[in-house]
Design an enzyme around this catalytic site. Structure first.
Site, PDB file in Angstrom:
ATOM      1  N   HIS A 158      -2.650  -4.924  -4.837  1.00  0.00           N
ATOM      2  CA  HIS A 158      -2.614  -4.287  -3.526  1.00  0.00           C
ATOM      3  C   HIS A 158      -2.224  -5.320  -2.461  1.00  0.00           C
ATOM      4  O   HIS A 158      -1.437  -5.048  -1.558  1.00  0.00           O
ATOM      5  CB  HIS A 158      -4.007  -3.704  -3.233  1.00  0.00           C
ATOM      6  CG  HIS A 158      -4.025  -2.626  -2.207  1.00  0.00           C
ATOM      7  ND1 HIS A 158      -5.189  -2.154  -1.673  1.00  0.00           N
ATOM      8  CD2 HIS A 158      -3.045  -1.918  -1.606  1.00  0.00           C
ATOM      9  CE1 HIS A 158      -4.924  -1.200  -0.791  1.00  0.00           C
ATOM     10  NE2 HIS A 158      -3.626  -1.042  -0.728  1.00  0.00           N
ATOM     11  N   HIS A 186     -10.034  -4.863 -12.689  1.00  0.00           N
ATOM     12  CA  HIS A 186     -10.460  -4.408 -11.360  1.00  0.00           C
ATOM     13  C   HIS A 186      -9.957  -5.374 -10.280  1.00  0.00           C
ATOM     14  O   HIS A 186      -9.282  -4.971  -9.327  1.00  0.00           O
ATOM     15  CB  HIS A 186     -11.989  -4.313 -11.332  1.00  0.00           C
ATOM     16  CG  HIS A 186     -12.560  -3.933 -10.000  1.00  0.00           C
ATOM     17  ND1 HIS A 186     -13.074  -2.683  -9.744  1.00  0.00           N
ATOM     18  CD2 HIS A 186     -12.696  -4.625  -8.836  1.00  0.00           C
ATOM     19  CE1 HIS A 186     -13.498  -2.629  -8.497  1.00  0.00           C
ATOM     20  NE2 HIS A 186     -13.287  -3.795  -7.915  1.00  0.00           N
ATOM     21  N   GLU A 187     -10.281  -6.646 -10.442  1.00  0.00           N
ATOM     22  CA  GLU A 187      -9.887  -7.617  -9.416  1.00  0.00           C
ATOM     23  C   GLU A 187      -8.374  -7.735  -9.335  1.00  0.00           C
ATOM     24  O   GLU A 187      -7.811  -7.935  -8.260  1.00  0.00           O
ATOM     25  CB  GLU A 187     -10.534  -8.980  -9.675  1.00  0.00           C
ATOM     26  CG  GLU A 187     -12.068  -8.967  -9.637  1.00  0.00           C
ATOM     27  CD  GLU A 187     -12.652  -8.310  -8.378  1.00  0.00           C
ATOM     28  OE1 GLU A 187     -11.994  -8.326  -7.321  1.00  0.00           O
ATOM     29  OE2 GLU A 187     -13.765  -7.762  -8.470  1.00  0.00           O
ATOM     30  N   HIS A 191      -7.031  -5.185  -7.009  1.00  0.00           N
ATOM     31  CA  HIS A 191      -7.079  -5.637  -5.611  1.00  0.00           C
ATOM     32  C   HIS A 191      -5.923  -6.593  -5.344  1.00  0.00           C
ATOM     33  O   HIS A 191      -5.261  -6.535  -4.309  1.00  0.00           O
ATOM     34  CB  HIS A 191      -8.378  -6.390  -5.329  1.00  0.00           C
ATOM     35  CG  HIS A 191      -9.585  -5.518  -5.178  1.00  0.00           C
ATOM     36  ND1 HIS A 191      -9.635  -4.468  -4.295  1.00  0.00           N
ATOM     37  CD2 HIS A 191     -10.800  -5.562  -5.783  1.00  0.00           C
ATOM     38  CE1 HIS A 191     -10.845  -3.899  -4.368  1.00  0.00           C
ATOM     39  NE2 HIS A 191     -11.564  -4.545  -5.268  1.00  0.00           N
TER      40      HIS A 191
END
Ligand SMILES: [Zn+2]
Length: 678
Positions: A474, A467-468, A471
């Protein structure tokens, strides 16, 4: 003596940064910023990108490069001195922000560019920077009369102080409590890894026996596995009363009054800007169009989930009753849930840990994104960091070009804020023809390595890491040249969780798990029958989890929408009302969850917690494109990279999604993945 915070050319000089550097550096930079604005405006009648926006971006970048390591270290290496220095700067930064946001001359200069000829020649990202700037002037109170402007500025300063105080209280309350155990019998049921961690914690504190804390890797195993009901109740009580007027540290770090004040100031600020309430204000920068749309979305999902959640809870009650326990309390639910999961699927997070040793998981994560986007990730030694456990890595694309770099800080330790997050250290931008490489901080709070063995992750921790990292990608893979809309900057907050939740999906795929997993002793991949049990257990209690997330989201959103100056925030009664409507599990009266809800009172998710579910519609639907074409399909990966990851905040999220998926998102994939499809 030079101030290391003012040397913003390369990576931060973590080992040289001391609390006494903070205020002088920030004050100096803010003064330089003010002087620069006046210099740029003086005598100029023809404003352009080059003579206004570019130099201001350069200045902003210097300030954020100095501030980023400070706020970062305050979160991961908190000391009283650093905290004081950090808190001293908050009002300065807030004042500076509002001052520029309310600067009439600056506003008129931007307006001149926006309505001038040059605007038409700017590229999409540049136009967006200008548009956002005009929007942000309005949100800083540029349209207000003088007394209202100064009141607005005051509110912003006070809010930044209160929000920081809220987080500090949660951290202090977490650190203030521990429980020493001297008889191993009390740890019955606890897996070996949790005992070893408790033992290691005791040794680090020069204490006998075992020490349990409220850090998640210590807290959670007790709730899920400890046979001693009183011990579970004791930890539960300490955990859910943190920073409140109740529990073992009652009143010492109480956030009650702080929350009331935060709510009242947010409401006042929103009203000054002409919004009915803060929820409306929050949507001014988001993808969702109206408060009704958000509430409708959340309530619809709650309606769809509730019958399944009621059934899940009923199953749990029946199971507990069969074990002779009629009275299922909050501190029993994770425990019996874990045992029920064992009985139904013969699987537990604990059993999966040996298959996920840290180095293998990291290598697998890097291989996964390598296959998806043609990237290569290498470790880089000899970089100055803030802690010995921190590592540094560099991402190259297929052509060998450096795309981004990141610090990785994986393990829980005292004085580090809980949870997991990605934050930016340096943002991609192009200045004087050269690219500034984006750098990220990736922070988790996983169980640390015990003794000489590698850290072993639960599958949930693996998911958090993915998940991290989503980010992070991105932030790091963006190809936008202007800091204001590159990476996660300028991305509507309710779309920001798209790339992160999207990445989680690979943690469930056989072909990806072959890259991520490898038994820490034998190197063996997860066996087929274990994988099958994982899949069966995947949606175990997923409706209950869905309702919990919806409960948090609705509580947050209604709280901000329904604020009434005559009646105050009504924080508890709002939470109780939401629970009455949608929750299937009612926590005990002493539960003070809201006092440690840092997302909303200590961070950026105010009237925005719904973003997780909102973006999950997008992420689930985006992943379904890979389900259709193959989870490592290079072409689909390339399209996701180009349409989503590289675009930052340069275009509207809906436009980007449609470009990737060929149509608008539907809720079907989310329902299917959650086992809720009709
Ligand atoms: Zn996230």
């Amino acid at each position: 003596m030079s101030n290391p915070l003012l040397d913003t050319a390369g990576l931060p000089h973590f080992s040289a940064i001391a609390p006494e550097h903070v205020k002088p550096a920030i004050s100096q930079l803010l003064d330089e910023g003010r002087a620069l604005v006046e210099r740029l405006l003086a005598g100029n009648t023809n404003f352009t990108w080059e003579n206004l926006v570019a130099p201001l971006e350069e200045m902003d970048d210097r300030i954020s490069r100095a501030w980023s390591p400070v706020s970062h270290m305050n979160a991961v290496l908190n000391t009283d001195a650093l905290r004081n220095a950090y808190n001293e700067c908050l009002p300065l930064l807030s004042e500076y922000g509002t001052e520029l946001g309310q600067h009439e001359g600056l506003y008129q200069a931007y307006r001149q560019i926006a309505i001038g000829q040059e605007y038409q020649r700017l590229d999409t990202a540049q136009k967006k920077v200008i548009d956002n700037a005009l929007r942000d002037f309005r949100l800083s109170g540029i349209d207000l009369d003088a007394p209202s402007r100064s009141r607005f500025k005051e509110i912003m300063q006070e809010l930044s102080r209160l929000v920081s105080k809220y987080s500090d209280n949660v951290l202090d309350a977490t650190n203030a409590w521990h429980r020493q155990i001297t008889s191993e019998q009390q740890l019955a049921g606890l897996p070996e890894s949790a005992r070893a961690l408790a033992r290691q914690t005791a040794q680090q504190r020069n204490m006998d026996g075992w020490v349990l804390t409220l850090e998640f890797p210590s807290y959670y195993p007790v709730m899920a596995y400890a046979d001693d009901r009183e011990l579970r109740k004791e930890l539960y009580t300490a955990y859910v009363t943190r920073a409140s007027e109740l529990g073992p540290t009652a009143g010492l770090y109480d956030n009650g009054a702080t929350m009331e004040k935060i709510m009242s100031l947010r409401h006042e600020a929103a009203r000054l800007l002409g919004y009915d309430n803060f929820a409306e204000r929050s949507l001014a920068t988001k993808m969702a169009e109206s408060t009704d749309q958000v509430i409708g979305f959340l309530e619809d999902l709650a309606r769809r989930s509730k019958p399944a959640a009621q059934q899940e809870l009923e199953d749990l009650r029946t199971f507990a009753r069969e074990q002779g326990h009629d009275d299922l309390q909050a501190w029993d639910i994770p425990y019996y849930s874990e045992r029920l999961r064992q009985q139904k699927y013969a699987i537990s997070q604990e059993e999966l840990k040996p298959w996920f040793p840290g180095p293998q998981v990291l290598g697998g994560l890097f291989a996964t994104v390598g296959r998806l986007y043609g990237l290569q990730i290498e470790a880089v030694d000899g970089i100055d960091t803030w802690h010995k456990d921190v590592t540094f890595h560099r991402i190259r694309d297929a052509s060998g070009r450096v795309r981004g770099e990141f610090f990785l800080d994986l393990y829980a330790r005292p004085h580090k804020r809980g949870g997991a997050w990605m934050d930016d250290c340096t943002t991609r931008r192009v200045a004087a023809g050269s690219v500034q490489t984006p750098v990220a901080y990736l922070i988790c709070n996983f169980s640390p390595p015990i003794g000489n063995e590698p850290a072993l992750f639960t599958h949930e921790e693996v998911i958090t890491l993915f998940h991290e990292f989503g980010h992070g990608l991105h932030h790091m893979l963006t190809q936008i040249d202007y800091a204001g809309v590159s990476g996660i900057n300028g991305v509507a907050w309710d779309a920001v969780e798209l790339p992160s939740q999207f990445m989680e999906n690979w943690c469930w795929e056989r072909d990806a798990l072959d890259l991520i997993s490898g038994h820490y002793k034998s190197g063996e991949k997860i066996p087929a029958e274990l994988y099958e049990r994982m899949q069966h257990a995947r949606n175990f209690q997923s409706a209950m989890q869905m309702l919990r997330q919806l409960e948090f989201a609705l509580f947050d959103f209604r709280l901000h929408r329904d604020y009434d100056p005559n009646r105050g925030a009504r924080i508890r009664s709002t939470l109780e009302q939401v629970r009455k409507e949608i929750a299937v599990v009612q926590p005990p009266d002493f539960n003070r969850f809201e006092n440690s809800f840092t997302h909303v009172f200590g961070g950026g998710y105010a009237a925005g917690y719904y973003s997780y579910k909102w973006a999950e519609v997008l992420s689930a639907d985006a992943f379904s494109a890979f389900e259709e074409s193959g989870i490592f399909n290079r072409e689909t990966g390339e399209r996701f990279l180009r349409s989503i990851l590289e675009q930052g905040g340069s275009r509207e999220p809906m436009e980007l999604f449609v470009e990737f998926r060929g149509r608008e998102p539907t809720i079907d994939a989310l329902l299917r993945h959650s086992g809720l499809a009709a």
